[in-house]
Design a protein around this motif. Structure first.
Motif, PDB file in Angstrom:
ATOM      1  N   LEU A 278       0.839  -1.192   0.000  1.00 14.22           N
ATOM      2  CA  LEU A 278       0.000   0.000   0.000  1.00 14.22           C
ATOM      3  C   LEU A 278       0.877   1.246   0.000  1.00 14.22           C
ATOM      4  O   LEU A 278       2.048   1.214   0.351  1.00 14.22           O
ATOM      5  CB  LEU A 278      -0.963   0.005   1.188  1.00 14.22           C
ATOM      6  CG  LEU A 278      -0.398  -0.167   2.606  1.00 14.22           C
ATOM      7  CD1 LEU A 278       0.102   1.145   3.167  1.00 14.22           C
ATOM      8  CD2 LEU A 278      -1.478  -0.747   3.516  1.00 14.22           C
ATOM      9  N   GLY A 279       0.288   2.340  -0.447  1.00 15.56           N
ATOM     10  CA  GLY A 279       1.047   3.575  -0.514  1.00 15.56           C
ATOM     11  C   GLY A 279       0.132   4.762  -0.708  1.00 15.56           C
ATOM     12  O   GLY A 279      -1.095   4.642  -0.812  1.00 15.56           O
ATOM     13  N   CYS A 280       0.731   5.949  -0.758  1.00  9.08           N
ATOM     14  CA  CYS A 280      -0.022   7.177  -0.879  1.00  9.08           C
ATOM     15  C   CYS A 280       0.884   8.256  -1.457  1.00  9.08           C
ATOM     16  O   CYS A 280       2.076   8.300  -1.143  1.00  9.08           O
ATOM     17  CB  CYS A 280      -0.557   7.603   0.490  1.00  9.08           C
ATOM     18  SG  CYS A 280      -1.661   9.035   0.434  1.00  9.08           S
ATOM     19  N   PHE A 281       0.335   9.115  -2.332  1.00 15.48           N
ATOM     20  CA  PHE A 281       1.121  10.253  -2.800  1.00 15.48           C
ATOM     21  C   PHE A 281       0.236  11.487  -2.898  1.00 15.48           C
ATOM     22  O   PHE A 281      -0.999  11.400  -2.932  1.00 15.48           O
ATOM     23  CB  PHE A 281       1.815   9.964  -4.133  1.00 15.48           C
ATOM     24  CG  PHE A 281       0.908   9.922  -5.331  1.00 15.48           C
ATOM     25  CD1 PHE A 281       0.498  11.086  -5.961  1.00 15.48           C
ATOM     26  CD2 PHE A 281       0.477   8.712  -5.840  1.00 15.48           C
ATOM     27  CE1 PHE A 281      -0.329  11.047  -7.068  1.00 15.48           C
ATOM     28  CE2 PHE A 281      -0.346   8.658  -6.945  1.00 15.48           C
ATOM     29  CZ  PHE A 281      -0.756   9.833  -7.561  1.00 15.48           C
ATOM     30  N   ASN A 282       0.877  12.654  -2.954  1.00  6.17           N
ATOM     31  CA  ASN A 282       0.138  13.905  -3.003  1.00  6.17           C
ATOM     32  C   ASN A 282       0.972  14.961  -3.716  1.00  6.17           C
ATOM     33  O   ASN A 282       2.212  14.973  -3.611  1.00  6.17           O
ATOM     34  CB  ASN A 282      -0.181  14.397  -1.589  1.00  6.17           C
ATOM     35  CG  ASN A 282      -1.230  15.493  -1.574  1.00  6.17           C
ATOM     36  OD1 ASN A 282      -2.376  15.258  -1.939  1.00  6.17           O
ATOM     37  ND2 ASN A 282      -0.842  16.688  -1.164  1.00  6.17           N
ATOM     38  N   TYR A 283       0.299  15.829  -4.468  1.00  8.25           N
ATOM     39  CA  TYR A 283       0.953  16.981  -5.079  1.00  8.25           C
ATOM     40  C   TYR A 283       0.810  18.155  -4.122  1.00  8.25           C
ATOM     41  O   TYR A 283      -0.297  18.635  -3.860  1.00  8.25           O
ATOM     42  CB  TYR A 283       0.319  17.305  -6.424  1.00  8.25           C
ATOM     43  CG  TYR A 283       0.879  18.560  -7.061  1.00  8.25           C
ATOM     44  CD1 TYR A 283       2.206  18.628  -7.456  1.00  8.25           C
ATOM     45  CD2 TYR A 283       0.073  19.678  -7.272  1.00  8.25           C
ATOM     46  CE1 TYR A 283       2.727  19.773  -8.038  1.00  8.25           C
ATOM     47  CE2 TYR A 283       0.567  20.827  -7.855  1.00  8.25           C
ATOM     48  CZ  TYR A 283       1.904  20.867  -8.236  1.00  8.25           C
ATOM     49  OH  TYR A 283       2.415  22.007  -8.807  1.00  8.25           O
ATOM     50  N   CYS A 284       1.932  18.609  -3.586  1.00  8.20           N
ATOM     51  CA  CYS A 284       1.938  19.693  -2.602  1.00  8.20           C
ATOM     52  C   CYS A 284       2.393  20.976  -3.293  1.00  8.20           C
ATOM     53  O   CYS A 284       3.574  21.136  -3.598  1.00  8.20           O
ATOM     54  CB  CYS A 284       2.873  19.353  -1.436  1.00  8.20           C
ATOM     55  SG  CYS A 284       2.493  17.761  -0.645  1.00  8.20           S
TER      56      CYS A 284
END
Length: 622
Positions: A278-284
């Motif tokens: 599992l994982g997660c990413f975001n554009y900050c």
């Protein structure tokens, strides 16, 4: 049996070989005898200035190819298109009747090469016209686009999409990014797709830079346009930052960037946390967005461990790095070119449970550590015999991931050769291997990744004659095809041989993946019933952003691994639809069609048939 002219061209063939950068490449084949001819052309002022060939087959096919190159060289394209297979046979002074089929394909390959050249030229003219009329992405003033013909051909599949165009591709080529990762292993697919897509300057900050020089050399061979270098600090100026690693690594780097932003402007940053499965990413886009994302990671349960030791969890961590490594370049392109929807609310994924949430920071989704400590026989994966049909945009990432996962038996079937326009997405190939058979090029790359991998090559097209025999020798099949007719053929052969098929497709910014398990779920015909005269549409009018088939190919490999290891839930009876512009992953359930002509209650298909409908341009999809 042969006359003196045929013997001369067979014994001393003219114009054997290829060009490093051909203007057009054409193929023709005779499935009965297995003959295959490839013609390479160079064009100037609508005239053939060079014609070369490579032939696999009998003496008549070699002689016909040799004679054709002599006949065609120097002719205008219009005149060359008038050359027929009968003309070639006549020029050879006649051939035995039983050998006419062998020679009656050479002109077909030449015509295919000229059509390939004309299609590329037409696409480039459309791009140039679009760049002159308006700038991409809503800019107020026109922006100069690409002018280098070699670059246009390299990025053709991307720039034929109007929202990218030559101007958008040039913007990618002038973009500078900083990639931060623990090591090259965790950043492998990320770097491959950034390089292939055409990000102009890539600085790399790595905690462990072992093996940098050979990796860097391979990346530059994939795309000589880019500048790639190691840096020792995360304060290196860039247009965008990309951070990928485990939670502790990402948090440490993100906090360093936040601290640095106290004294200078914040650099837009993509943060991707990869855990086991599992994982997660975001554009900050600013400091507040990065702080919000870091808080969400902590509040929703991402683990802070540094090491993953359980074998299945190690595999899951590698798969997450591969999956994220295909998504981040797409998100970067969207941010750079202002297309689609930037992922500013966090995208969370669980590859075991098939959970995909693109509103992670505000949703109720939690991410407790994955518990996969149960006994799983990893030998089921290592000993499996997998056949991948196609070594292109889908086959490359799928095979790369399987090689990394420890597979020991892999078979590749593909008749095509590496072209420069493949390299924006087909990451196992390279500039130095243009003209080489794709299966040969893929074997070179895969053996460098996993020397223990035994690879069987079939440099031919999947056909009615060979499909069942090949498929029957394997445990699972991966569909890496780029045309609709052969997908029906593959579906039918897998069903008749009772073999699981991981079926997928990719085009533009979109894709789909499913698992077709004979009698345990529906088949491809249940999803897409065959219609007379059906076409797959013109791929040349649409194109594909390079990393998009990468996302789909990685998911195919993940699904193949889950099927072989018995991990559930899986995609049997479910279709995963992907829209990368919206970072949307939607699952749909579907059932067997009782009236299906293949797997229904009263089937009419009991053997492989022929398929008369084709994609208007099979080359450009995958």
């Amino acid at each position: 049996m042969y006359n003196e002219i045929v013997l001369d061209h067979f014994s001393n063939p003219r114009n054997v070989g290829d060009f490093a950068t051909p203007d057009g490449v054409g193929h023709a084949g005779n499935p009965i005898d297995g003959d295959k001819i490839t013609i390479y052309i160079k064009v100037s002022d609508q005239r053939l200035t060079g014609v070369r060939f490579k032939t696999f087959g009998c003496g008549a096919a070699i002689a016909a190819s040799s004679m054709l190159t002599v006949m065609a060289n120097g002719k205008t394209l219009a005149a060359a298109l008038q050359i027929t297979n009968a003309d070639v046979a006549t020029a050879l002074g006649g051939l035995p009747p039983e050998k006419l089929l062998c020679s009656n394909i050479a002109a077909d390959a030449l015509h295919d090469a000229i059509q390939n050249y004309q299609q590329q030229e037409a696409a480039i003219k459309r791009i140039e016209a679009t760049d002159q009329d308006a700038a991409p992405n809503g800019n107020q003033a026109p922006t100069e686009g690409l002018t280098d013909p070699a670059q246009m051909k390299r990025y053709l599949r991307q720039i034929i999409m109007p929202d990218i165009g030559g101007a958008g591709q040039k913007k990618l080529l002038t973009t500078k990014i900083l990639v931060c990762a623990p090591d090259l292993k965790s950043a492998d697919l990320l770097l491959r797709y950034l390089v292939a897509m055409g990000i102009g300057q890539i600085d790399c900050f790595l905690s462990n830079s072992d093996n940098w020089e050979p990796v860097c050399e391979n990346l530059r061979d994939l795309n000589p346009d880019i500048t790639l270098q190691l840096v020792k600090t995360v304060t290196t100026p860039a247009d965008f930052n990309l951070i990928q690693g485990n939670n502790r690594f990402c948090r440490k780097l993100a906090e360093s960037l936040l601290s640095d932003s106290l004294t200078r402007a914040f650099t837009p940053t993509l943060v991707s946390v990869c855990d086991a499965w599992l994982g997660c990413f975001n554009y900050c886009h600013d400091k507040a967005a990065m702080k919000l994302f870091l808080d969400a990671l902590q509040n929703k349960g991402f683990s802070d461990h540094q090491a993953i030791t359980h074998e299945l969890n190690m595999l899951g961590s590698d798969l997450c790095a591969a999956f994220s490594g295909t998504l981040l370049p797409i998100e970067l392109a969207k941010a750079c070119l202002n297309i689609g929807e930037q992922q500013t609310a966090g995208f969370y994924y669980d590859l075991i449970s098939l959970i995909f949430d693109n509103q992670f920071t505000t949703s109720q989704t939690l991410c407790p550590p994955m518990d996969l400590s149960q006994v799983i026989d990893m030998n089921k994966l290592r000993s499996a015999r997998i056949l991948t049909v196609g070594a292109g945009g889908l086959g490359c990432p799928a095979n790369l991931v399987l090689a990394k996962a420890g597979l020991t038996h892999l078979s590749l079937i593909d008749f095509d050769q590496v072209e420069i326009s493949n390299l924006n997405r087909q990451i196992l190939h390279s500039s130095s291997r243009i003209g080489l058979l794709k299966v040969e090029s893929a074997r070179i790359a895969l053996k460098s990744i996993n020397p223990k991998l035994n690879i069987t090559l079939y440099p031919e097209a999947l056909s009615t004659e060979n499909a069942r025999t090949l498929i029957g020798q394997h445990d699972l099949v991966i569909d890496g095809l780029d045309n609709l007719p052969t997908r029906y053929l593959l579906n039918d052969a897998c069903y008749l041989e009772n073999k699981p098929l991981i079926e997928a497709g990719a085009l533009s910014y979109y894709g789909q993946v499913t698992a077709l398990i004979p009698d345990d779920g529906p088949c491809f015909r249940c999803l897409f019933p065959q219609a007379d005269g059906q076409t797959a549409g013109s791929c040349s009018e649409t194109g594909v952003l390079g990393p998009v088939p990468g996302v789909i190919g990685v998911l195919q490999a993940v699904e193949a691994i889950k099927q072989l290891l018995g991990l559930t839930p899986n995609l049997t009876g479910r279709l995963l639809m992907i829209d990368t512009l919206a970072t949307s992953f939607d699952l749909f359930s579907f059932k067997k069609d009782p009236s299906c002509s293949l797997c229904g209650q009263d089937p009419s298909i009991h053997e492989l048939g022929s398929f008369s409908f084709v994609c208007e341009d099979d080359r450009l999809d995958n």
